[in-house]
Design a protein around this motif. Structure first.
Motif, PDB file in Angstrom:
ATOM      1  N   THR A 382       0.816  -1.207   0.000  1.00 50.76           N
ATOM      2  CA  THR A 382       0.000   0.000   0.000  1.00 50.76           C
ATOM      3  C   THR A 382       0.853   1.261   0.000  1.00 50.76           C
ATOM      4  OG1 THR A 382      -1.878  -1.041   1.117  1.00 50.76           O
ATOM      5  CG2 THR A 382      -1.658   1.333   1.381  1.00 50.76           C
ATOM      6  N   LEU A 383       1.882   1.286   0.828  1.00 56.49           N
ATOM      7  CA  LEU A 383       2.624   2.522   1.086  1.00 56.49           C
ATOM      8  C   LEU A 383       3.958   2.613   0.372  1.00 56.49           C
ATOM      9  CD1 LEU A 383       1.918   2.868   4.920  1.00 56.49           C
ATOM     10  CD2 LEU A 383       0.705   3.937   3.017  1.00 56.49           C
ATOM     11  N   GLY A 384       4.309   1.616  -0.439  1.00 56.28           N
ATOM     12  CA  GLY A 384       5.590   1.665  -1.131  1.00 56.28           C
ATOM     13  C   GLY A 384       5.792   2.927  -1.958  1.00 56.28           C
ATOM     14  N   PRO A 385       4.886   3.258  -2.883  1.00 49.74           N
ATOM     15  CA  PRO A 385       5.109   4.437  -3.718  1.00 49.74           C
ATOM     16  C   PRO A 385       5.158   5.758  -2.953  1.00 49.74           C
ATOM     17  CG  PRO A 385       3.618   2.938  -4.826  1.00 49.74           C
ATOM     18  CD  PRO A 385       3.809   2.404  -3.431  1.00 49.74           C
ATOM     19  N   VAL A 386       4.268   5.965  -1.980  1.00 51.32           N
ATOM     20  CA  VAL A 386       4.313   7.228  -1.243  1.00 51.32           C
ATOM     21  C   VAL A 386       5.552   7.290  -0.359  1.00 51.32           C
ATOM     22  CG1 VAL A 386       2.871   6.451   0.711  1.00 51.32           C
ATOM     23  CG2 VAL A 386       2.955   8.878   0.086  1.00 51.32           C
ATOM     24  N   THR A 387       6.002   6.149   0.167  1.00 53.40           N
ATOM     25  CA  THR A 387       7.252   6.133   0.924  1.00 53.40           C
ATOM     26  C   THR A 387       8.422   6.500   0.022  1.00 53.40           C
ATOM     27  OG1 THR A 387       6.459   4.477   2.496  1.00 53.40           O
ATOM     28  CG2 THR A 387       8.838   4.659   2.230  1.00 53.40           C
ATOM     29  N   GLY A 388       8.450   5.923  -1.187  1.00 54.25           N
ATOM     30  CA  GLY A 388       9.524   6.243  -2.124  1.00 54.25           C
ATOM     31  C   GLY A 388       9.567   7.719  -2.460  1.00 54.25           C
ATOM     32  N   ARG A 389       8.403   8.302  -2.648  1.00 57.21           N
ATOM     33  CA  ARG A 389       8.362   9.739  -2.954  1.00 57.21           C
ATOM     34  C   ARG A 389       8.857  10.561  -1.774  1.00 57.21           C
ATOM     35  NH1 ARG A 389       3.159  13.487  -4.870  1.00 57.21           N
ATOM     36  NH2 ARG A 389       4.187  15.489  -4.384  1.00 57.21           N
ATOM     37  N   LEU A 390       8.344  10.251  -0.568  1.00 54.13           N
ATOM     38  CA  LEU A 390       8.750  11.000   0.616  1.00 54.13           C
ATOM     39  C   LEU A 390      10.254  10.908   0.834  1.00 54.13           C
ATOM     40  CD1 LEU A 390       8.207  12.545   3.246  1.00 54.13           C
ATOM     41  CD2 LEU A 390       7.640  10.350   4.328  1.00 54.13           C
ATOM     42  N   LEU A 391      10.796   9.708   0.715  1.00 54.51           N
ATOM     43  CA  LEU A 391      12.229   9.527   0.932  1.00 54.51           C
ATOM     44  C   LEU A 391      13.042  10.311  -0.097  1.00 54.51           C
ATOM     45  CD1 LEU A 391      14.174   7.809   2.777  1.00 54.51           C
ATOM     46  CD2 LEU A 391      14.365   6.278   0.825  1.00 54.51           C
ATOM     47  N   ALA A 392      12.651  10.249  -1.363  1.00 53.55           N
ATOM     48  CA  ALA A 392      13.380  10.966  -2.409  1.00 53.55           C
ATOM     49  C   ALA A 392      13.323  12.471  -2.175  1.00 53.55           C
ATOM     50  CB  ALA A 392      12.807  10.606  -3.776  1.00 53.55           C
ATOM     51  N   GLU A 393      12.176  12.963  -1.740  1.00 49.54           N
ATOM     52  CA  GLU A 393      12.070  14.396  -1.454  1.00 49.54           C
ATOM     53  C   GLU A 393      12.973  14.793  -0.304  1.00 49.54           C
ATOM     54  OE1 GLU A 393       7.419  14.921  -2.974  1.00 49.54           O
ATOM     55  OE2 GLU A 393       7.863  14.498  -0.861  1.00 49.54           O
ATOM     56  N   MET A 394      13.053  13.968   0.717  1.00 52.03           N
ATOM     57  CA  MET A 394      13.932  14.263   1.837  1.00 52.03           C
ATOM     58  C   MET A 394      15.396  14.240   1.407  1.00 52.03           C
ATOM     59  SD  MET A 394      12.031  11.922   4.721  1.00 52.03           S
ATOM     60  CE  MET A 394      13.140  12.339   6.061  1.00 52.03           C
ATOM     61  N   MET A 395      15.750  13.262   0.581  1.00 53.12           N
ATOM     62  CA  MET A 395      17.151  13.103   0.177  1.00 53.12           C
ATOM     63  C   MET A 395      17.614  14.201  -0.770  1.00 53.12           C
ATOM     64  SD  MET A 395      17.400   8.946  -0.266  1.00 53.12           S
ATOM     65  CE  MET A 395      19.161   8.968  -0.629  1.00 53.12           C
ATOM     66  N   THR A 396      16.683  14.785  -1.508  1.00 57.91           N
ATOM     67  CA  THR A 396      17.057  15.819  -2.487  1.00 57.91           C
ATOM     68  C   THR A 396      16.740  17.224  -1.994  1.00 57.91           C
ATOM     69  OG1 THR A 396      14.935  15.506  -3.627  1.00 57.91           O
ATOM     70  CG2 THR A 396      16.826  14.260  -4.452  1.00 57.91           C
ATOM     71  N   GLY A 397      16.235  17.340  -0.770  1.00 57.98           N
ATOM     72  CA  GLY A 397      16.070  18.649  -0.170  1.00 57.98           C
ATOM     73  C   GLY A 397      14.851  19.429  -0.603  1.00 57.98           C
ATOM     74  N   GLY A 398      13.892  18.789  -1.219  1.00 58.57           N
ATOM     75  CA  GLY A 398      12.703  19.494  -1.656  1.00 58.57           C
ATOM     76  C   GLY A 398      11.606  19.460  -0.623  1.00 58.57           C
ATOM     77  N   PRO A 399      10.493  20.164  -0.888  1.00 62.35           N
ATOM     78  CA  PRO A 399       9.335  20.044   0.004  1.00 62.35           C
ATOM     79  C   PRO A 399       8.810  18.615  -0.022  1.00 62.35           C
ATOM     80  CG  PRO A 399       8.741  21.217  -2.011  1.00 62.35           C
ATOM     81  CD  PRO A 399      10.226  21.054  -2.032  1.00 62.35           C
ATOM     82  N   THR A 400       8.263  18.172   1.081  1.00 64.98           N
ATOM     83  CA  THR A 400       7.830  16.780   1.177  1.00 64.98           C
ATOM     84  C   THR A 400       6.312  16.658   1.084  1.00 64.98           C
ATOM     85  OG1 THR A 400       7.807  16.912   3.604  1.00 64.98           O
ATOM     86  CG2 THR A 400       9.820  16.102   2.558  1.00 64.98           C
ATOM     87  N   VAL A 401       5.879  15.540   0.538  1.00 63.76           N
ATOM     88  CA  VAL A 401       4.456  15.300   0.323  1.00 63.76           C
ATOM     89  C   VAL A 401       3.697  15.195   1.636  1.00 63.76           C
ATOM     90  CG1 VAL A 401       4.767  12.789   0.151  1.00 63.76           C
ATOM     91  CG2 VAL A 401       2.815  13.860  -0.969  1.00 63.76           C
ATOM     92  N   VAL A 402       4.352  14.706   2.685  1.00 63.89           N
ATOM     93  CA  VAL A 402       3.786  14.680   4.040  1.00 63.89           C
ATOM     94  C   VAL A 402       4.908  15.029   5.015  1.00 63.89           C
ATOM     95  CG1 VAL A 402       2.111  12.888   3.392  1.00 63.89           C
ATOM     96  CG2 VAL A 402       4.259  12.235   4.496  1.00 63.89           C
ATOM     97  N   ASP A 403       4.536  15.352   6.230  1.00 61.91           N
ATOM     98  CA  ASP A 403       5.511  15.633   7.273  1.00 61.91           C
ATOM     99  C   ASP A 403       6.218  14.328   7.653  1.00 61.91           C
ATOM    100  OD1 ASP A 403       6.956  16.398   9.486  1.00 61.91           O
ATOM    101  OD2 ASP A 403       5.208  16.888  10.727  1.00 61.91           O
ATOM    102  N   PRO A 404       7.540  14.262   7.507  1.00 65.13           N
ATOM    103  CA  PRO A 404       8.250  13.006   7.798  1.00 65.13           C
ATOM    104  C   PRO A 404       8.535  12.771   9.278  1.00 65.13           C
ATOM    105  CG  PRO A 404       9.808  14.640   7.026  1.00 65.13           C
ATOM    106  CD  PRO A 404       8.449  15.285   6.948  1.00 65.13           C
ATOM    107  N   ALA A 405       8.244  13.738  10.136  1.00 65.73           N
ATOM    108  CA  ALA A 405       8.656  13.638  11.539  1.00 65.73           C
ATOM    109  C   ALA A 405       8.161  12.376  12.242  1.00 65.73           C
ATOM    110  CB  ALA A 405       8.198  14.893  12.296  1.00 65.73           C
ATOM    111  N   PRO A 406       6.917  11.913  12.024  1.00 66.11           N
ATOM    112  CA  PRO A 406       6.461  10.725  12.772  1.00 66.11           C
ATOM    113  C   PRO A 406       7.218   9.453  12.454  1.00 66.11           C
ATOM    114  CG  PRO A 406       4.588  11.956  11.891  1.00 66.11           C
ATOM    115  CD  PRO A 406       5.817  12.503  11.253  1.00 66.11           C
ATOM    116  N   TYR A 407       7.966   9.430  11.369  1.00 68.53           N
ATOM    117  CA  TYR A 407       8.651   8.204  10.932  1.00 68.53           C
ATOM    118  C   TYR A 407      10.162   8.279  11.149  1.00 68.53           C
ATOM    119  CZ  TYR A 407       4.456   9.392   8.325  1.00 68.53           C
ATOM    120  OH  TYR A 407       3.203   9.854   7.982  1.00 68.53           O
TER     121      TYR A 407
END
Length: 414
Positions: A382-407
């Motif tokens: 279920t969460l593979g694609p949204v996790t991949g997007r969030l991680l890539a955004e964090m790694m490249t310094g862009g705005p993130t699709v959701v707040d990553p703090a809880p994870y």
């Protein structure tokens, strides 16, 4: 081999991360010891579970706990010899399943769940697999009026999340799924979830898209990873590799890497089994069906009807124990006509889980350039694609699709 990022793990999470990093201009090497979707990502019910806004919690009802303890429940079993090793983790899981903490976990997971279908749709559109996605939802079937009433009350409480569902009597169940027998007194049809007829094939299609766009794949052992200052080194069957950053998306095998680097994330494994059956009569099932009072799912797949079991707590690498599946099969035959088994042996999979019911997604606290993405429990597909997007955004310094703090990995200390 040199690359900007090496992603260890070619399941749905790792493949999705590779695609999203690639889309943001990074060169990516995907590394796995076996192949794409060869492990956990191949054995789920094929659901993109938009309606699961409440995580799977540890049971707190005393009668249910007694049933599990005495081995009377089909949806969960444990290896008594393994209990001393898993007991502390189970207690932590139980504590996090208390109402207030469960509400906290649900709030943390909701942003990911809400994006699950849209992020799959985006990858599927580019991979050419959008037509295979079934927008028929799924059905929870109930064998007793009391359990149905409880489920309806819980569903009503979730209406604030905008979820679409129908309460079904036996006639409605029969109209929706003509092959169902009379085991259920009613059910709930959740209409938002999407399913696929072969989750492994869906993951491979995403990987093929990654390769077609210039990505690379190699077989290799993630335990060869060595994290330096500003780079990472590793070994593959194609030779040594050098990268600027590494992603550990190895699901239940992630601890083979992070433990060697000194991290102590409380990662456990929920084992599970599946078997495919030929439908006893055409057309078989239209959508996945959960036997909620017993605890297994029947899902229409390319190979036939897939019966997926609940949870088994046993050592990750222990030999399979098919007793849970053997107990499920006769109950499943009460629900729908199942023909002969299709697979030579049952499949055994391992769901990576953390006691606070949320994954680890983020940079390692003590190793710059090392990133983690694992621990999705029942919702990896279920969460593979949204996790991949969030991680890539964090790694490249862009705005993130959701707040990553809880994870954040740091919630378990440094």
């Amino acid at each position: 081999m040199t690359t900007d990022v090496v992603v260890f793990g070619a399941g749905i999470v790792g493949v999705s991360a590779a695609l999203h990093l690639q889309a943001r201009g990074r060169s990516v090497l995907l590394v796995d010891r076996t192949g794409v979707a060869a492990e956990t990502s191949s054995g789920n019910a094929g659901l993109i579970e938009r309606s699961s806004v409440i995580p799977y919690a540890f049971p707190r009802d005393p009668a249910a706990l007694v049933g599990y303890a005495l081995g009377r429940r089909i949806d969960g079993r444990y290896d008594p010899a393994f209990l001393p090793k898993i007991g502390g983790w189970l207690f932590s899981y139980w504590r996090h399943s208390a109402p207030a903490r469960l509400a906290e976990a649900a709030a943390a997971m909701l942003p990911l769940i809400e994006r699950s279908v849209a992020e799959h749709d985006a990858l599927a559109a580019d991979a050419g697999t959008l037509p295979t996605m079934r927008r028929t939802g799924w059905i929870e079937g109930y064998r007793s009026p009391a359990s149905l009433a409880d489920a309806v009350a819980e569903a009503r409480a979730l209406e604030r999340h905008g979820l679409a569902f129908d309460v079904m009597d036996p006639a409605a169940l029969k109209a929706a799924e003509p092959q169902l027998k009379d085991a259920f007194v009613g059910g709930i049809h959740w209409r938002d979830p999407v399913s696929v007829p072969d989750p492994a094939a869906a993951t491979r299609a995403y990987a093929d898209l990654f390769l077609a766009r210039g990505g690379r794949f190699s077989r290799g052992d993630a335990r060869s990873l060595a994290v330096g200052r500003g780079d990472v080194r590793f070994e593959t069957d194609d030779g040594p590799g050098l990268a600027g950053a590494a992603v550990v998306a190895l699901g239940p095998w992630s601890n083979d890497v992070f433990a060697a680097l000194g991290y102590r994330f409380p990662l456990a494994v929920k084992r599970g089994y599946h078997m495919h059956y030929a439908p006893a009569a055409a057309p078989g099932l239209v959508r996945p069906v959960l036997d909620a009072d017993v605890g297994y799912v029947l899902a229409p797949m390319t190979r036939g009807i897939r019966l997926t079991t609940g949870v088994e707590f046993a050592d990750r690498d222990a030999p399979p124990d098919y007793r849970q599946l053997e107990r499920c099969e006769p109950r499943a035959r009460e629900v729908v006509g199942l023909g002969a088994r299709v697979d030579a042996t049952p499949w055994l999979g391992r769901r990576p889980a953390l006691p606070d019911m949320r994954p680890v997604i983020g940079e390692a606290p003590r190793h710059a350039g090392l990133w983690f993405a694992f621990g999705h429990a029942h919702h990896g597909f279920t969460l593979g694609p949204v996790t991949g997007r969030l991680l890539a955004e964090m790694m490249t310094g862009g705005p993130t699709v959701v707040d990553p703090a809880p994870y954040a990995p740091s919630r378990f200390g440094r």
